[in-house]
Motif scaffolding. Structure first.
Motif: not given
Length: 957
Positions: A274-278, A306-308
């Motif tokens: 799993t990945a996340g961010g902007r 909003n950003t993770v």
């Protein structure tokens, strides 16, 4: 050649230089902070204990929080020392595998170790090289790894908190450290390197990343064979073989072409990555999930707006995550929401503040995220001097002005390089500007940025600067007096344009119901249930956890809605100074010592077969001494004098009290609060639930103390109907009292109404009234507001000065104490008073009928809180309301007229033959404004508080 003395001095200097720098003691000055029960600034990191009972989070709001992982309930707030500006911001958090300790760190280069259950600060690892971006416990809990902004990474033993090893040879910030099951460590750095270490922090391999130049997270797969890397400057995700940090593959991120996927987490079984961010997909910032060990199909899980900021995997295949909104949430193995906690503040980004000409009326658009992930947008409008939203809307408000002749202000929107006529307007390093407002004359402008609010002259000269938590929006009032800013902590603040001094703050909770507003001096007003939304952070030294004192603990002195409504008036500084001379400065009060803590014997819940029992309380001095103890039964204050010491040999700093109680059948709540010696700071309340199941039943009786004055000694105060109203109100209750075992009225009128006679009447009632009974207090005549407190004026009072009124009138404190003598299970206070003559209005420095009405309402509200008694009140600034309304030759004050009609049956709204307090309240709420407008062309609005369950007052045919 150096002399012996010079050599000794040089050696001393060199030795001192080699010692770790001692962090300065934190400022003990209390700091006012909001406390919405959730983070209100960007969350940087989260962590979960091995048994998955707790989740911890750390944020820029300078708190770390402990959550129940199963329910999302807040369990504990961890408060390390903090200061103004950046000092105290938390960037990293880790919980020990056994869940007993929590490590937090951030801006000030210290690591604070807290006991998770109590919030106590256990130890501090001080003065690391730079800001701390990440913390991680080893799986066996024996080590703590630290990633620094500058200075690489370090490894500490959790047995004695001694440093085991370090690698300082880093060319950029490190944002990630991770252990595998063998104790190996992998780290990232903005120098483009991923580094692998053995369990002793010996460097084994390094890898120059290809997917981006700023590797952010690196995470071992559960079997330790692979490392996944996410980037701050790329949407790539690289998979490396852990053995030698050799590239294996890049994840499928085709079509993901904005933001980044810098935060990485493997599922605990290794089947998912799993990945996340902007990265933004048009519906917010999702989590990107790959199956088949990361090599399979890609899917999106809806997460946040909003950003993770961080992701942690769970045993059930789900995850918990944090975002910059701020928000935290738990998703199950299918990506469905288990629970979610959204931001504690409204979002004021990309909005405009509209103002009335004098700045006392404001309209603010806002947004907030629901727990379902939807975004709600709205606008709230506020009248500072009325503490409410305007009834007629805000059509005359002026929006923000951002252009003017001769002022070419460019590149100010979300950039680090705003300009005036082509010349730079310098900001702090890395600071971004967000908002601009030019005054009506074009002579100056306000610029809002990440950490500052500035006012410039048209020539670019800096007139003043204030430190703020992100100025998202700003405006300048048309009268050129106020700079008003919407800030990142969810507050709206008014600053004097001439000096930059803050004058007023306002906070609206995202539930859109609770609000609180305050002045820099500490005077505040709040909606019902909103007092716990702000308080004071108290540093207690560098090696102790900080204390948080909620403003409700200072209610006795600083709940002053009457002053807050005047905060924008020209004479407010003088009014505030006069009030402070009586009350004392809030910061000095808190620094003088905290109130005692309260310990109740017998446990928080008790079940009794009899009505009577003793409650034991132990008070522990916390530096402020031990003063008054307040007991409340079902919200109502009861006589504290009934408590007696039961342990005369208590240790120094302790006091043991035993108080007898006689309670009504059913569920009861006893609340105990202790005050500091100066009676200005209250402890946090301790509550005991008591269930009484007494087989002996007793029918309730109704006792009435009815007081009215028309014939004042000072004839300038004379009224027509108040004394007769007292007689008639008691008679009406007696007439309709068939439901009670007996009805016993006591009426005091005119010359019988003195402080001594009122006190004697309360004592007489106290000797008769039992816990099952109902007690009604009726007051008609004149009232006055002094120091924000309500005072009922007896017949014999002669106004000589304000001190005479305070001493001779029946004020809030006396009324609270005397009412507490009457321990009825149900109490009602009816107040039908108006100002005691024109001369007395100067007590509260009142200028207009509207202002007097606001002071009345604020004082009555204080009285409600002080006594805990159900209240029906019509304290009017218009004397004709008390002078009354005539019907059939019989005259009454307007409010009493309505109540009498209600008791006669008009308020029997559900037609069951009885009139309850709630029905009487509802009837008066509609009828009083209708009749006042009909009679005098203005609307009078009564005040009400119903404490606890509704109950009947009258039986009607």
């Amino acid at each position: 050649m150096l002399t012996t003395l010079q050599r000794a001095l040089l050696l001393a200097v060199l030795l001192l230089a080699a010692l770790p720098t001692l962090a300065a003691e934190p400022d003990p000055t209390p700091i006012l902070r909001i406390e919405p029960g959730m983070h209100f600034a960007q969350i940087k990191r989260i962590d979960v204990d091995a048994a998955e009972r707790f989740m911890v989070s750390a944020a820029d709001d300078k708190t770390a929080r402990v959550w129940d992982l199963h329910t999302g309930k807040l369990l504990q707030v961890l408060r390390p020392p903090q200061g103004e500006g950046h000092e105290g911001k938390l960037f990293a958090v880790a919980i020990s595998p056994d869940g007993e300790q929590v490590a937090v760190a951030g801006w000030d280069a210290n690591i604070y170790l807290f006991q998770r259950s109590s919030g106590a600060l256990l130890t501090r690892l001080r003065d690391l090289a730079d800001v701390i971006n990440h913390l991680a416990f080893s799986p066996d809990g024996s080590k703590l790894a630290v990633a620094l902004g500058e200075g690489g990474i370090r490894l500490f033993s959790t047995r004695d908190w001694q440093e085991l090893a370090r690698d300082s040879d880093y060319g950029g910030n490190s944002y990630s450290v991770d252990f595998d099951a063998q104790g190996r460590v992998v780290s990232t750095s903005y120098d483009g390197q991923v580094r692998l270490y053995d369990a002793g922090l010996k460097l084994l391999h390094s890898y120059k990343t290809q997917g981006g130049s700023r590797p952010y997270f690196a995470r071992f797969s559960p079997d330790g064979k692979q490392v996944a890397v996410g980037f701050a400057d790329s949407t790539a995700v690289e998979i490396l073989a852990a053995a030698g940090l050799q590239p294996v593959r890049r994840q499928d991120t085709q079509g993901i072409d904005n933001g980044n996927l810098g935060r990485i987490a493997w599922s605990q079984d290794g089947r998912r990555l799993t990945a996340g961010g902007r990265y933004e997909d048009g519906n917010g910032r999702p989590l990107v999930v790959w199956d088949k060990g990361g090599a399979g199909k890609r899917s999106l899980w809806r997460a946040s707006q909003n950003t993770v900021m961080d992701i942690k995997p769970l045993k059930d295949g789900g995850v918990v995550y944090a975002s910059a909104d701020p928000a935290i949430g738990r998703l199950d193995a299918n990506g469905q929401v288990v629970w979610k906690q959204t931001s504690g503040v409204l979002d004021y980004r990309d909005i405009d503040v509209s103002l009335g000409d004098t700045g006392d009326m404001v309209a603010i658009p806002y947004a907030y995220e629901t727990k379902k992930g939807d975004v709600v947008r709205g606008k709230w409008e506020w009248l500072v001097n009325e503490l409410q939203s305007p009834k007629q809307g805000t059509a005359n408000l002026k929006g923000v002005r951002q252009t003017a002749p001769g002022l070419n202000i460019s590149e100010w929107k979300n950039t680090t390089h705003p300009k005036l006529n082509g010349q730079p307007l310098p900001l702090q390093d890395y600071e971004t500007s967000h908002s601009l407002a030019i005054d009506a004359q074009g002579n100056s402008f306000a610029l809002g940025a990440d950490w500052s609010l500035r006012l410039y002259g048209k020539d670019g000269s800096l007139r003043w600067q204030q430190s703020v938590p992100v100025a998202w929006a700003v405006n300048i009032s048309a009268d050129d007096r106020w700079v008003v800013a919407a800030l990142g902590d969810g507050t709206i603040r008014w600053y004097e344009k001439a000096s930059g001094k803050e004058r007023l703050a306002f906070y609206l909770h995202p539930d859109e119901k609770r609000w609180v507003t305050w002045t820099p001096e500490g005077f505040y007003a709040a909606a019902e249930g909103a007092e716990d939304l702000i308080g004071y952070h108290l540093n207690r030294g560098a090696d102790q956890e900080a204390e948080f004192v909620g403003v409700e603990q200072l209610r006795q002195v600083f709940a002053r809605a009457d002053l807050v409504t005047k905060a924008l008036d020209d004479d407010y500084p003088q009014l505030a100074q006069a009030a402070l001379e009586k009350a004392g400065d809030v910061r000095q009060i808190l620094q003088a010592g905290l109130p005692p803590t309260v310990e109740v014997g017998g446990g928080p819940q008790q079940q009794l077969k009899q009505r009577s029992f003793d409650l034991d309380v132990t008070l522990h001095d916390q530096g402020g001494g031990i003063g008054r103890v307040e007991y409340r039964v079902n919200g109502e204050v009861v006589n504290s004098a009934a408590a007696r010491p039961f342990s005369p040999r208590s240790p120094a700093g302790q006091q043991a009290l035993r108080r007898p109680f006689s309670l009504r059948n059913g569920d009861n709540t006893i609340e105990v609060v202790a005050y500091s010696k100066n009676d200005k700071v209250a402890s946090k309340p301790v509550r005991v639930q008591v269930q009484v199941d007494d087989p002996v039943q007793r029918e309730p009786s109704l006792y009435i103390l009815s007081i009215g004055v028309s014939d004042y000694r000072d004839q300038s105060f004379a009224l027509k109907y108040a004394a007769d109203d007292a007689v008639d109100f008691a008679a009406e209750l007696q007439k309709h009292g068939d439901m009670f075992q007996k009805v016993e009225p006591k009426v005091l009128r005119d010359k019988d109404v003195t402080l001594a006679s009122i006190h004697a009447a309360f004592e007489e009632m106290a000797a008769k009234v039992q816990p099952q009974d109902v007690f009604v207090l009726y007051l008609a005549g004149h009232g006055v507001v002094a120091d924000g407190r309500y005072h009922y004026v007896p017949q014999d009072v002669v106004y000589e000065n304000s001190d005479a009124i305070r001493q001779q009138a029946l004020g809030e404190e006396k009324l609270r104490d005397w009412l507490s003598l009457v321990e009825a299970g149900k109490r009602v206070m009816v107040i039908d008073t108006c100002h005691a003559g024109k001369s007395l209005t100067t007590l509260a420095a009142l200028d207009t009928p509207a202002a007097r009405g606001m002071d009345d309402k604020a004082a009555i509200d204080r009285l409600m809180q002080a006594t805990g008694t159900s209240i029906l009140a019509a304290a009017s600034s218009q004397q004709q309301a008390l002078e009354g309304i005539a019907e059939g030759g019989q005259g009454h004050g307007l409010f009493t007229h309505v109540l009498l009609k209600g008791l006669q049956g008009k308020a029997d709204l559900i037609k069951d033959g009885t009139v309850n307090v709630g029905e009487l309240q509802a009837y008066a709420r509609d009828e009083v404004p209708r009749l006042s407008k009909q009679q005098w062309q203005y609307e009078q609005f009564p005040m009400f508080q119903l404490n606890g369950q509704d109950f009947p007052l009258a039986q009607v045919k």
